[in-house]
Design an enzyme around this catalytic site. Sequence first.
Site, PDB file in Angstrom:
ATOM      1  CD  GLU A 158       7.979  -9.356  36.668  1.00  0.00           C
ATOM      2  OE1 GLU A 158       8.653  -9.060  37.653  1.00  0.00           O
ATOM      3  OE2 GLU A 158       8.461  -9.895  35.641  1.00  0.00           O
ATOM      4  CG  ASN A 194      11.271  -9.765  27.430  1.00  0.00           C
ATOM      5  OD1 ASN A 194      10.839  -9.150  26.475  1.00  0.00           O
ATOM      6  ND2 ASN A 194      12.254  -9.296  28.199  1.00  0.00           N
ATOM      7  CG  ASP A 248      13.732  -7.768  24.332  1.00  0.00           C
ATOM      8  OD1 ASP A 248      13.496  -7.680  25.546  1.00  0.00           O
ATOM      9  OD2 ASP A 248      12.859  -7.686  23.445  1.00  0.00           O
ATOM     10  CB  THR A 289       8.540  -3.412  23.891  1.00  0.00           C
ATOM     11  OG1 THR A 289       8.723  -2.475  22.822  1.00  0.00           O
ATOM     12  CG2 THR A 289       7.487  -2.892  24.858  1.00  0.00           C
ATOM     13  CG  ASP A 339       9.933 -13.038  34.117  1.00  0.00           C
ATOM     14  OD1 ASP A 339       9.817 -12.695  35.315  1.00  0.00           O
ATOM     15  OD2 ASP A 339      10.944 -12.810  33.423  1.00  0.00           O
TER      16      ASP A 339
END
Length: 467
Positions: free
Chosen positions: A253, A125, A176, A167, A206
């Site tokens: 996660e 991520n 990100d 996101t 993760d």
Amino acid sequence: MKKVLLALLVLNFSLLFAVPKSKIKDGAILHCWCWSFKTIEEKLPEIASAGFTAIQTSPINTCLVGEKGGLELFGRNGGGKWYFHYQPVDWKIGNYQLGSREDFERMCKKAESLGIGVIVDVVPNHTTPKKEAVSPDFIKACGGIEKLYHANSSQSVKSYVNRLQSTSHSMGGLPDVNTENPLFQAYFMNFMNDAVDCGADGFRFDTAKHIALPDDPLDPAATKNNFWPVFTGAEAVNGLKLHKAADLFLYGEVLQAENTREKDYAKYLAVTASHYGKTLRSQVKSDSVSAKYLKNWRNDAGGNNLVTWVESHDTYANEGESAKLTNFQLRAGWAVITARKEGTPLFFSRPKGAEGVQFPGASKIGDAGNDEFKNPEVVALNNFRTAMRGEEENLFNADEDGGTKILCIERGKKGVVIINTGDEVKIKAPSSLPDGLYADKAHGLQFKVKKGMLSAKLKAREIYVVY
């Protein structure tokens, strides 16, 4: 022709020794937090003897090195820190904290020879916020620095309810990554496939809830939210597919909050039961194990799609919220999640040192944690879980005064786990076990079952495993 036959023999040999996904899912995982590959390899016989069916590594990717290097779990003034391995600078196997690719491959081979699955913690991520440390090769492979991150990555998440922010915006100062960029996906896929080829049997993703689902809003830098179909094996990227996807144990996660969408993530992979973990910690902190509160998984994904824990590396090392729990309280929580039919329990290996103290100072990065993973109660519970596979569950409290100090978790007519968080007490509880005398597997205490009633004198603050 000989080369083809040899390749097929090698493939069949690797499949023969691969650990089945069902064995991992129905068993118990030891989170070897911050253990090096060599340390895990050395401890694998003990891990197998303790009844664990899998281990989980810390992230194996190339990661940030502190200004002063070092392997302190939480060093000061630029020293080593555990969370540096959650700050990728490249996605290749091996880092200064855990060991080399060769060390990882050797560890995997030893694990599979003992029937232990290997789950790798992966971090797609984000990168380290120190962008100057990110590998030039990786940046070039992704199409340049402007292609590497989401268009919104310079903005911080202000509302986690907002799915676009959650996101595509920066979380905790970590930029990100554009996880929808096919060039990134191909690079990351090569990393994951290399791990599988070395012997990995599964992955933990993760910050999974910060990677978009297919119907989530699109970041301006993305054209299609397809990360999860690609990295669970349903789709290819640039001709690449995840190796052995159907055989891998995958979970993400997905820390629960409003609009987390755990049920939708569960269409692709198992998710974390974070609300249940919080309930469990609250219970054991107060020396209570209420069947009423502990029956409900508190997760829309359903119990069959969960990885469960008493504490995680975040609740211990990051938030510190669970660090004061005693070893018995941790084992009492472990008894609950291991004795239950659903969920896959994850045992967090704390650093060595005084219990109830965060970072007690006896361990560095690379060292094994304390010996709680092989406590007789833990071992008995792990073996109980394997022996009770497929049996239905029944949770009830057995306190004569109607309290919640004694929890029984019965599995069909085969066995029962009894958790006593209170003082020494005589117990007389209904039981589906056949009449007879039983010696519990953890302490050898004798239990008697007669005419559907189980009786014994329980010692204070102990866990019994009867079957």
